[in-house]
Design a protein around this motif. Structure first.
Motif: not given
Lengths: 505, 223
Positions: A316-325
């Motif tokens: 989920r952290m990586l997924a939110f990092s995708s939102v960030e990018h």
């Protein structure tokens, strides 16, 4: 401005590019042996990569290719997408062998599901490749909707409760979002048809046709339509606040698929958005769409920052990092100057590379630790030295540490923010990036260097899981130092395509 | 055949019938009633498309209308009827939706009003078919969206999604006069595949959770 170039080589290449995954999907359906379906998929995705590279060279030479009476249209922007899809696709097919093989050995998936996985994998590649090559925006929409359907099937592979929940939410939200996008597309078509009644209906939806006629569109209609497009494709591209499906879907999918979802699929939807951004810029000037893109970008960054800070689940952290990018890319395009757009397109590639590395390594890690919780995963570097190292590199790259590739594109983005005098937006970006740097970094250090909780057997998970990561890490290092010249020219050309609307107004 | 005023009357009458059919979906509780209501709505939609074909004289729209009838009014309801029959859960109706049916009707009426208001704001030149059906297509979209967020059962949500799709479809036909057959076919194929996938999901849901209530789907969150 759009020269019609008909060459048999390119048309053959495009057809092959689309046929390869379809044929491979059929072969998978026919043969059902584990070894055979794995090699078929690897070979086909390797062929796609080669074909993509050939297409890239001819696009570099000719700038744009229109084939089959304007059904397919490829320019530098499409080439960036094709190259990203095929690179991540190939590496993901390599990684799948180990990852899905393990799930198969652990009896999490049976033979039937493995076949379904590889069918889905090939069809997923096909639908994603169809997005950047189609000139008709209606067909592009159908392709994007098809990516949703195929990826839902891939997430549904596991029958866990959480997978059912994730796929249901994803299906509903993405479909509703995309139906808004279709409203927008039809509005644009209407604007086009009001201006020019002479064309037969199938070409009225062509991007080339619309971009050419754009200056004559009704400005109010364009504004209205672009908002629909922004919300619609923004949903699929994971821009906040329409991102709610994303962390569920990305965390519940099998890891090789998460890499494709995060690294490539989001970009496919964003590509659709970009095409309309160009049309709208040519019609009413770029200010309107730029402002909206910056706002959504900043919101995405903010939401990602808070969610990463409180996150307990690795994927989920990586997924939110995708939102960030995606937010970074969106805001960077929105700054509207050459440097920023160049940085954004570079970031598309960089993010795809780094995020796939992270999903691959976290996939192996969660298979080893049998958990996705951040707290329970510690001391990776001790238990899995190579994977841990890769994960560390990926993590450092994603939070924008020099000398890795993301640092370069984020630096370009920030300097364009300041030189285009978007001071508030740039300041907010810096603030959120710092929060993400600190919180992601904290989780990363804990996971990599913490003390392993229980005695675990030392060792990585096999060569085929390491190989794709090694390739990705070397790409990260190379792109961190310099961008290869052909790629540089490609991104410059693509940035000019996006900027054309802004320059004329 | 008809003179002009009669045509416009016909368009208006068909638009009203379509709206009434949409309200029919809003007030249904049982699964099979809901699906029947959806089927009626789609049949009327196909009729409307045929009417538009007749008024505008675009022959492609007859094919589109036939496709609508075949895929959306026959095949899709059949798939969903099959699914509801096979569902494990004993209760096959929308027990207590988040918004009661009575209030749903009022909300839907407000949504229709809003759609007419929105259509007035749009800078789209008023050709007869557009001015009659644009607000109706918006209404279908909003009511479908409302069904999705106000109902607890996954099947009702699918019907909401299909209503949205119908609105979108009507909008596409009215504004573009059948933009091209290939795209319409692609759209229908997407919808069909979507319905099949969601049916599989419904099955899984009823097997894993013993119900298709979406209150079970609240475990993935960040806290």
């Amino acid at each position: 401005m759009f020269d019609t170039i008909f060459t048999s080589v390119e048309s053959a290449l495009v057809v092959l590019l689309l046929l390869t995954p379809v044929i491979s999907g059929l072969l998978v359906t026919v043969f059902k042996r584990k070894r055979i379906i794995e090699t078929t998929t690897i070979i086909s995705s390797f062929l796609i990569l080669i074909q993509g590279l050939f297409l890239l060279t001819s696009i570099l030479e000719k700038k744009s290719i229109i084939i089959f009476d304007g059904i397919f249209y490829l320019d530098s922007l499409s080439a960036i997408m094709i190259i990203t899809i095929s690179l991540v696709g190939f590496l993901s097919s390599l990684y799948s062998v180990n990852y899905m093989g393990r799930q198969y050995d652990k009896l999490i998936v049976d033979r039937k599901k493995l076949v379904r996985y590889y069918q889905g994998f090939n069809m997923f590649l096909f639908t994603m490749l169809l997005v950047p090559v189609s000139n008709n925006l209606g067909i592009m929409w159908i392709a994007i909707e098809a990516t949703t359907l195929v990826s839902v099937l891939l997430i549904m592979l596991y029958t866990k409760q959480s997978s059912i929940e994730a796929s249901w939410k994803y299906l509903l939200i993405a479909t509703v979002g995309l139906s808004l996008a279709l409203f927008g597309i039809i509005f644009f078509y209407y604007a086009n048809s009001v201006y020019d009644n002479s064309f037969n209906s199938i070409h009225g939806m062509d991007w080339t046709n619309m971009a050419e006629n754009a200056p004559q569109f009704d400005p109010n209609l364009v504004k209205f339509a672009f908002i629909f497009i922004l919300v619609g494709f923004g949903t699929k591209a994971g821009l906040a606040p329409m991102h709610t499906w994303l962390p569920d879907a990305h965390s519940e999918a099998p890891s090789p698929i998460s890499a494709l979802l995060s690294g490539v699929l989001l970009n496919c939807a964003f590509y659709g958005l970009l095409r309309f951004h160009i049309i709208s810029s040519r019609s009413i000037g770029s200010e309107f769409s730029n402002t909206l893109l910056i706002i959504l970008g900043i919101i995405s960054l903010g939401i990602a920052a808070t969610s990463i800070y409180f996150q307990k689940d690795v994927k989920r952290m990586l997924a939110f990092s995708s939102v960030e990018h995606m937010g970074i890319i969106s805001a960077s395009i929105g700054f509207g100057i050459f440097l920023g757009i160049y940085g954004a397109l570079l970031h598309v590639i960089n993010h795809a590379v780094v995020k796939s590395l992270l999903f691959f390594s976290s996939g192996s890690i969660s298979q080893k630790y049998q958990t996705k919780s951040i707290a329970d995963t510690s001391g990776i570097i001790k238990t899995m030295p190579i994977t841990g190292f890769m994960f560390l590199i990926g993590g450092l790259a994603i939070i924008g540490m020099p000398p890795f590739n993301i640092f370069m594109s984020e630096f370009l983005m920030l300097s364009s923010g300041f030189s285009s005098e978007n001071f508030l937006a740039s300041a907010l970006v810096i603030l959120f990036l710092l929060i993400i740097f600190a919180s992601f970094g904290k989780h990363l250090l804990h996971m990599v260097f913490g003390n392993p909780k229980s005695k675990m057997e030392k060792g990585d998970l096999g060569k085929l899981s390491i190989l794709p990561m090694v390739i990705l890490v070397s790409v990260i290092f190379i792109m961190g130092i310099y961008v290869p010249e052909p790629l540089q020219i490609l991104i410059e050309d693509a940035s000019k395509i996006i900027l054309v609307g802004g320059a004329n107004s | 055949m008809f003179d002009l005023p009669t045509q416009i009357d016909l368009l208006h009458v068909s638009a009203v019938i379509l709206l009434i059919a949409t309200f029919g979906i809003v007030v249904r509780r049982g699964f099979s009633d809901l699906l029947h209501a959806y089927r009626y709505q789609t049949i009327i939609l196909a009729g409307v498309v045929a009417l538009i074909a007749f008024v505008t004289g675009i022959w492609e729209l007859y094919i589109v209308s036939a496709l609508t009838l075949g895929i959306k009014a026959i095949i899709i309801p059949k798939v969903l009827f099959y699914v509801t029959k096979k569902l494990d859960s004993p209760i096959k109706l929308e027990m207590n939706p988040y918004v009661s049916l009575r209030i749903s009707v009022i909300v839907s009426a407000l949504l229709v009003t809003m759609s007419y208001f929105m259509a007035l704001q749009l800078p789209i030149s008023s050709d007869d078919t557009i001015s009659v059906f644009l607000p109706v297509s918006f209404s279908l979209f909003f009511i479908g969206l409302f069904i999705i967020i106000s109902r607890r059962k996954a099947l009702s949500q699918i019907v909401g999604l299909l209503t949205i799709e119908n609105g979108l479809f009507l909008f596409a036909v009215v504004v573009t006069h059948g933009f091209s057959l290939i795209i319409e076919i692609g759209l229908m194929a997407d919808i069909l595949v979507g319905v099949i996938i969601s049916s599989i999901l419904l099955f899984r849901m009823s097997q894993t959770f013993d119900s298709i209530d979406i209150k079970n789907l609240e475990s993935l969150r960040d806290d």
